[in-house]
Write an enzyme that holds these catalytic residues in place. Structure first.
Site, short mmCIF file in Angstrom:
data_model
loop_
_atom_site.label_atom_id
_atom_site.label_comp_id
_atom_site.label_asym_id
_atom_site.label_seq_id
_atom_site.Cartn_x
_atom_site.Cartn_y
_atom_site.Cartn_z
N ASP A 14 0.87 -1.17 0.00
CA ASP A 14 0.00 0.00 0.00
C ASP A 14 0.91 1.23 0.00
O ASP A 14 2.07 1.14 0.43
CB ASP A 14 -0.90 -0.03 1.24
CG ASP A 14 -1.85 1.15 1.27
OD1 ASP A 14 -2.52 1.42 0.26
OD2 ASP A 14 -1.92 1.80 2.33
N ARG A 15 0.41 2.35 -0.45
CA ARG A 15 1.25 3.55 -0.54
C ARG A 15 1.18 4.38 0.74
O ARG A 15 2.17 4.49 1.47
CB ARG A 15 0.81 4.40 -1.75
CG ARG A 15 1.78 5.52 -2.09
CD ARG A 15 1.23 6.44 -3.16
NE ARG A 15 0.31 7.41 -2.53
CZ ARG A 15 -0.31 8.38 -3.20
NH1 ARG A 15 -0.16 8.49 -4.50
NH2 ARG A 15 -1.11 9.22 -2.57
N ASP A 16 0.01 4.96 1.02
CA ASP A 16 -0.13 5.89 2.15
C ASP A 16 -0.21 5.11 3.46
O ASP A 16 -1.09 4.28 3.64
CB ASP A 16 -1.39 6.75 1.97
CG ASP A 16 -1.43 7.48 0.63
OD1 ASP A 16 -0.41 7.47 -0.09
OD2 ASP A 16 -2.49 8.03 0.28
N TYR A 25 -4.81 12.43 1.94
CA TYR A 25 -4.85 12.71 0.50
C TYR A 25 -3.55 13.34 -0.02
O TYR A 25 -3.58 14.37 -0.70
CB TYR A 25 -6.06 13.59 0.14
CG TYR A 25 -7.37 12.99 0.59
CD1 TYR A 25 -7.91 11.92 -0.11
CD2 TYR A 25 -8.04 13.48 1.70
CE1 TYR A 25 -9.10 11.34 0.30
CE2 TYR A 25 -9.24 12.92 2.11
CZ TYR A 25 -9.76 11.85 1.40
OH TYR A 25 -10.96 11.29 1.83
N THR A 56 -2.76 1.14 -4.57
CA THR A 56 -3.23 2.24 -3.72
C THR A 56 -4.60 2.75 -4.14
O THR A 56 -4.83 3.03 -5.32
CB THR A 56 -2.19 3.39 -3.71
OG1 THR A 56 -2.67 4.47 -2.91
CG2 THR A 56 -1.86 3.89 -5.10
N ASN A 57 -5.52 2.83 -3.17
CA ASN A 57 -6.78 3.52 -3.39
C ASN A 57 -6.50 5.02 -3.39
O ASN A 57 -5.82 5.50 -2.48
CB ASN A 57 -7.78 3.21 -2.27
CG ASN A 57 -8.39 1.83 -2.37
OD1 ASN A 57 -8.32 1.17 -3.40
ND2 ASN A 57 -8.98 1.38 -1.27
N SER A 59 -8.99 7.87 -3.67
CA SER A 59 -10.31 8.49 -3.80
C SER A 59 -10.24 10.00 -3.87
O SER A 59 -11.24 10.65 -4.19
CB SER A 59 -11.22 8.05 -2.65
OG SER A 59 -10.78 8.62 -1.43
N CYS A 95 -6.31 3.19 -7.80
CA CYS A 95 -7.75 3.21 -8.07
C CYS A 95 -8.33 4.56 -7.68
O CYS A 95 -8.45 4.86 -6.49
CB CYS A 95 -8.46 2.10 -7.30
SG CYS A 95 -10.24 2.12 -7.63
N HIS A 111 -16.09 -0.42 -7.32
CA HIS A 111 -15.15 -0.71 -8.41
C HIS A 111 -14.30 -1.94 -8.07
O HIS A 111 -13.85 -2.08 -6.93
CB HIS A 111 -14.24 0.50 -8.66
CG HIS A 111 -13.57 0.43 -9.98
ND1 HIS A 111 -12.44 -0.32 -10.19
CD2 HIS A 111 -13.88 0.98 -11.18
CE1 HIS A 111 -12.06 -0.22 -11.46
NE2 HIS A 111 -12.93 0.56 -12.08
N LYS A 115 -9.78 -1.42 -3.18
CA LYS A 115 -9.64 -2.33 -2.05
C LYS A 115 -10.79 -2.07 -1.06
O LYS A 115 -11.13 -0.91 -0.86
CB LYS A 115 -8.28 -2.12 -1.36
CG LYS A 115 -7.10 -2.48 -2.25
CD LYS A 115 -5.76 -2.25 -1.58
CE LYS A 115 -5.44 -0.76 -1.53
NZ LYS A 115 -4.14 -0.43 -0.95
#
Length: 173
Positions: A14-16, A25, A56-57, A59, A95, A111, A115
């Site tokens: 995962d990134r963040d 964000y 990574t999500n 949004s 995503c 979607h 995740k």
């Protein structure tokens, strides 16, 4: 005579909250703060023969906080920053879709890439000839671990600290 496997293992990160601090964000250069041990962990994984893939999500795109181009530029900056420290990222999957988006381009009720759905992982497996049975994911949320489970691989919860120490202890290497 032995034939080398045509697939290889991967570690999905995962990134963040795993590679970079989660500042809410993050999308600007000043937001890019590596987690302690992030570059060392990626280097360790590279040396052990793992393809390292970010999933990574994002949004923030769907929420109108930043553009898809800003997201892509930020991901590219992260990959370059890690590469400058000798740490190779093999691919990045992001995503930008969310069920609460007002922008129809980014609206989706559930979607397959978001995740806890496994879409990003499954696409990476197909795109890069990854062997899921020799792969795993490190995330900082239960949704990350659920995505790994749905993709048929273990997931491990990183709760902060030094990522390299976490990876070393996880692999015993």
């Amino acid at each position: 005579m032995t034939i080398a496997p045509t697939t290889h293992p991967a570690v999905f990160l995962d990134r963040d909250g795993v590679l970079i601090t989660d500042s809410g964000y993050p999308h600007l250069e000043e937001h890019l703060v590596l987690i302690p041990g992030a570059a060392e962990a990626v280097r360790r994984l590279n040396a052990l023969g793992y393809l390292v893939v970010i999933v990574t999500n994002q949004s923030g795109v769907a929420r109108g906080l930043f553009s898809i181009e800003q997201m892509e530029a930020f991901n590219t900056l992260l990959v370059r920053r890690l590469m400058a420290k000798g740490a190779r990222i093999g691919a990045v999957y992001a995503c930008p879709f969310h069920s609460e988006s007002d922008d129809p381009r980014w609206f989706h009720p559930d979607h397959p890439d978001r995740k806890p759905n496994p879409g990003m992982i499954l696409r990476a497996v197909a795109d890069h000839d990854i062997d899921p049975s020799r792969s795993f994911l490190i995330g900082d949320r239960q949704s990350d671990l659920e995505a790994a489970r749905r993709a048929g691989m273990p997931g491990f919860l990183f709760e902060g600290g030094n990522l390299d120490h976490f990876v070393r202890d996880l692999l015993g290497a």
